[in-house]
Each structure stands twice: as structure tokens, then as C-alpha cells.
Design an enzyme around this catalytic site. Structure first.
Site: not given
Length: 463
Positions: A25, A123
Site C-alpha cells: 500500500h 488508502d
């Protein structure tokens, strides 16, 4: 990195980005940050101290560390960094992070010596950030770091749970190898791997999806030509603006956001190997395998006649520090034909002329990187989105083969031969070479990703 002047961002603005603190990520978020910086925006990165990137690699960004600054806070310190602890940590941050995030954002918004903030990019798994952004009237965009086609599968987790699919096992269900009625592309054994916590994962995904719908936009690390049908379906179900401007890593040289030190000596070793001869093996930054699976990999690689580069991340093998459970005489058997390293500069390895195939866990970043370099795949998915990605690689795009029987030496040898030695492998290589060309076209001026990036810049500039 030089900042490009862009008249569309004539009034200097700042973007705050907040990645999830895991390698798969962090990489795409920092790549996106580089993209936005190149378009004239100032960049502030919020990050946990846990798994924090090396800030000296990004002197053009401002970093603020939040959420876990107290070393005595046992909520964070007692959580393991991998396995189930990863999900537990994400849950905890979502439950406890709102007040501290709001305080940090208030500080950033009040700074008079820095450019005004245009928006927050987080995110998608940080679903708690939507309510915080709303309370400050700050637009929030989300970065989704997996594929578009995984989206409806995730949304179906509560349904799969209610139907009992996620509790099946190879030993107690005769249809374990059968197709899932709701998604015939997938087998029951694929969706079982998605999560070991069906109830918790279902609730979490529902929260994530609701907050994505409430966001100001969704950014995807993919390109239109790869997932056009999924993009059309998404646009019908989600009115939120979507931007497919990937693959992010292709805009700039290899990323320097690795949390593990890369072994660069392997490049000179690759230089000595014949073209397209090397089997590259890596299961990414989070996957784990058992000691018996590790030994099956070793036997499978030793039994083929091809050179191989095998990434064994410390702690990847359950119960082992590194490679102490290798079969007896393994190193003597393979000699200089095989190299084992703790971590590799993967983008460079995949781009190297000697690399012939990529045996992968099919994380989305790795899958994209393999497509971008035209390298056929051997698929050994472990969890979450990986089984779905692997099905698309093997059964939809037909650019790789699945090890259907898991990690066992006979299947490993057969899979490698199919890709590296048989006519099937030649056909796979042709198909993935065509996809590689589509990537390049999408990034060229006028291409779909090129235009999507410009649309995103215009959109953020309108806030």
C-alpha cells in the site's frame, strides 16, 4: 525529481496523503504522490511510525507521523506485524484514529507558511478518515490499491459468509474445486483464501465501501484497457468519479520505498544468464508459507534445469528465521544455477532480459509489474485479492498458469515447464507482450492513463 510547471496548477496548492502502513500500500501511494508532485502540487505525507518509509528518499515531501507516537501504548506495541496482526492493526487504527487525525489535519489546514490544502487522499482501507474529512469540509479521495475486478468480490463477502462458502475446507466439501455459482470464474477454494475472519472482514468491507461512495473520488492503480468491462460496471454502481491512471510505477524509475534492503548483487548475476532463462520466485512482502511448502519449492527448483532467483523474505517461512530448513545438499545440487536473496529490486529484475517467468503470489503490484515487462506468470496466490488476481492471469487474460494443487514439487516442475519450455509458454508470452504494449500506449500522450491523470489534476484543482 524535478517539478514540472503546469499552468493548470497556477495557484500553488498542497495535497495530504495517508497510506496504509504496509509495503503493498505504501508503494503505490508514494508513487501517486510523486505523480502529483510532478504536476505542481506540494505534498504532505501522514504516516504511522509502524513501517514508516525512509524519509530521506523523499526530500521533496513533508512527513508527519501520527496515531502510534506513544511507545508505551500497548494497543499498538503488542500487535504482531504480519498475519492476523496486520488486519487487527488496521481495525484498531480505524477505531481509535479519528481524534488524532482530526487534530493533525486542523494543524495542517491552519499553517500560514505552507500552501493551502486542496484535498486529502487516503488508502481506501482507512475508512474512518471520511467522517474526519467531512467534519473539516475537506474533500477526500481514496486510493484503491487492488484491481477493479476484485471490487464486486469484496462487496460479496457478507453474501459468501451467509451462504457458508468461507467456512469450507478441502476436507469437508466435495465441491471445493467447483465454480462458485455467483462468480463462475472463481472456485470455492479461491474465495476461501480471501479471509480467515469472514464476519470481521465482511463488516470492515461494508464500512470501506460505504465511505468510498461518500468520498469525492476513487483513484485506481490500473489502466482502462486491462479492466474496461469492470470499469463500466463500476461506473453504473458507483456515481463517484473514478480515475484509472496506472500503472503508477511506470511514470518514474524504480521506487525507493522498499521497507526491506534490496540485494543488488543479483543484477550482475542476471547479466551472466541467457535471455529469458531465469525463473524469478517471490511471494511479496506479506505472504507466509509453511516449512513443508518451503521445502517443496526448493525441490521443485532443484529438479529443473533452469537458473532461478528465489526471494526468501526473513520470517516468510513459518517457524524459521530464513533458509535454515532448506533440504539437505540443496545448495550443492543447484550450485551457481540458483540464487537465494532476502529481497530484490523487483522492477529491475522483471525488466532484465534474462528473466523468463515470474512465480508470484499475485499481489496486485507484482501482477501489474509483470504485465508491464511482458513476463509470464506462475501463480501461487495466498490470501485477500491474490486468488482473484491469479484467476484473471490464468483464465481470463491467459498470461500465466495456476498451480492448482498448491505448492508441491511435481506441480511446480510441470508449471515451470509449461511456461518456459512448452508451446503453451510461447502463446502466453505473445499475449502478455500485447498487454505490455497496451500499457505503453495508455501512458503515451493521448492515452487513457495519460488523460486520466490530467483529469485528476484538473479535478483536484477545482476544489
Amino acid at each position: 525529481m524535478e517539478k514540472q510547471t503546469d499552468t493548470k496548477v497556477a495557484c500553488h496548492r498542497r495535497i495530504i496523503l495517508f497510506p496504509l502502513p504496509y509495503q503493498g500500500h505504501i508503494n503505490p501511494m508514494l508513487q501517486l504522490a510523486n505523480l502529483l508532485y510532478s504536476k505542481g502540487f506540494s505534498i504532505t505525507i501522514l504516516h504511522t511510525n509502524f513501517n514508516k518509509p525512509k524519509t530521506s528518499n523523499y526530500p521533496h515531501f513533508t512527513f508527519r507521523f501520527i496515531l502510534d507516537n506513544d511507545p508505551h501504548d500497548e494497543r499498538y506495541s503488542k500487535l504482531p506485524s504480519q498475519g492476523l496482526g496486520s488486519f487487527a492493526r488496521i481495525i484498531l487504527f480505524n477505531e481509535c484514529g479519528a481524534d488524532e487525525l482530526r487534530h493533525q489535519l486542523e494543524l495542517e489546514l491552519s499553517k500560514k507558511d505552507e500552501p493551502p490544502v486542496s484535498c486529502l487522499v487516503t488508502d481506501a482501507l482507512w475508512h474512518f478518515t471520511q467522517s474526519v474529512a467531512d467534519s473539516l469540509s475537506l474533500p477526500r479521495l481514496v486510493l484503491r490499491t487492488s484491481s477493479l475486478f476484485c471490487f464486486p468480490i469484496y462487496a460479496s463477502i457478507p453474501l459468501f459468509h451467509d451462504l457458508g462458502y468461507l467456512n469450507l475446507s478441502e476436507n469437508n466439501h466435495s465441491d471445493y474445486e467447483a465454480s462458485v455459482p455467483e462468480y463462475p470464474l472463481l472456485k470455492f477454494k479461491d474465495i476461501v483464501k480471501i479471509t480467515s475472519n469472514p464476519q470481521g472482514m465482511g463488516d470492515f468491507v461494508t464500512n470501506m465501501l460505504n465511505q468510498m461512495k461518500a468520498s469525492s473520488g476513487i483513484i485506481w492503480n490500473t489502466f482502462k484497457e486491462l479492466e474496461e468491462s469492470s470499469l463500466e460496471t463500476l461506473s453504473q454502481d458507483f456515481p463517484t468519479p473514478s480515475f484509472t491512471l496506472g500503472p503508477f510505477h511506470k511514470y518514474f524509475p524504480a521506487s525507493s520505498s522498499s521497507l526491506i534492503e534490496q540485494d543488488r548483487t543479483i543484477i550482475s548475476w542476471l547479466d551472466k544468464q541467457p535471455p529469458k532463462s531465469v525463473v524469478y520466485v517471490s511471494y511479496g512482502s506479506g505472504a507466509r508459507i509453511t516449512e513443508s511448502e518451503f521445502q517443496e519449492v526448493a525441490h521443485g527448483l532443484a529438479n529443473i534445469s533452469l537458473p532461478f532467483l528465489w526471494v526468501v523474505r526473513p520470517g516468510m517461512v513459518t517457524g524459521s528465521e530464513w533458509v535454515e530448513s532448506l533440504p539437505e545438499n540443496f545448495k550443492e545440487r543447484v550450485g551457481d544455477r540458483g540464487r537465494i536473496v532476502k529481497w530484490s529490486p523487483q522492477q529491475e529484475v522483471l525488466a532484465h532480459p534474462a528473466t523468463g517467468c515470474f512465480w508470484t503470489h499475485n499481489g496486485w503490484n507484482s501482477t501489474l509489474e509483470s504485465i508491464c515487462e511482458g513476463v509470464p506468470m506462475i501463480c501461487s496466490p495466498c490470501y485477500v485479492d491474490q486468488p482473484v488476481n491469479a484467476r484473471y492471469v490464468s483464465d481470463v487474460w491467459k498470461i500465466g498458469v495456476m498451480l492448482e494443487d498448491g505448492i508441491e514439487r511435481v506441480g511446480i516442475e510441470m508449471g515451470i515447464k509449461r511456461v518456459m519450455m512448452d508451446k503453451e509458454g510461447e502463446e502466453i508470452r505473445e499475449r502478455i507482450s500485447c498487454l505490455k504494449e497496451k500499457v505503453n500506449v495508455s501512458l503515451d500522450e493521448g492515452g487513457s492513463s495519460f488523460q486520466s491523470l490530467n483529469n485528476l489534476v484538473d479535478y483536484i484543482s477545482s476544489f
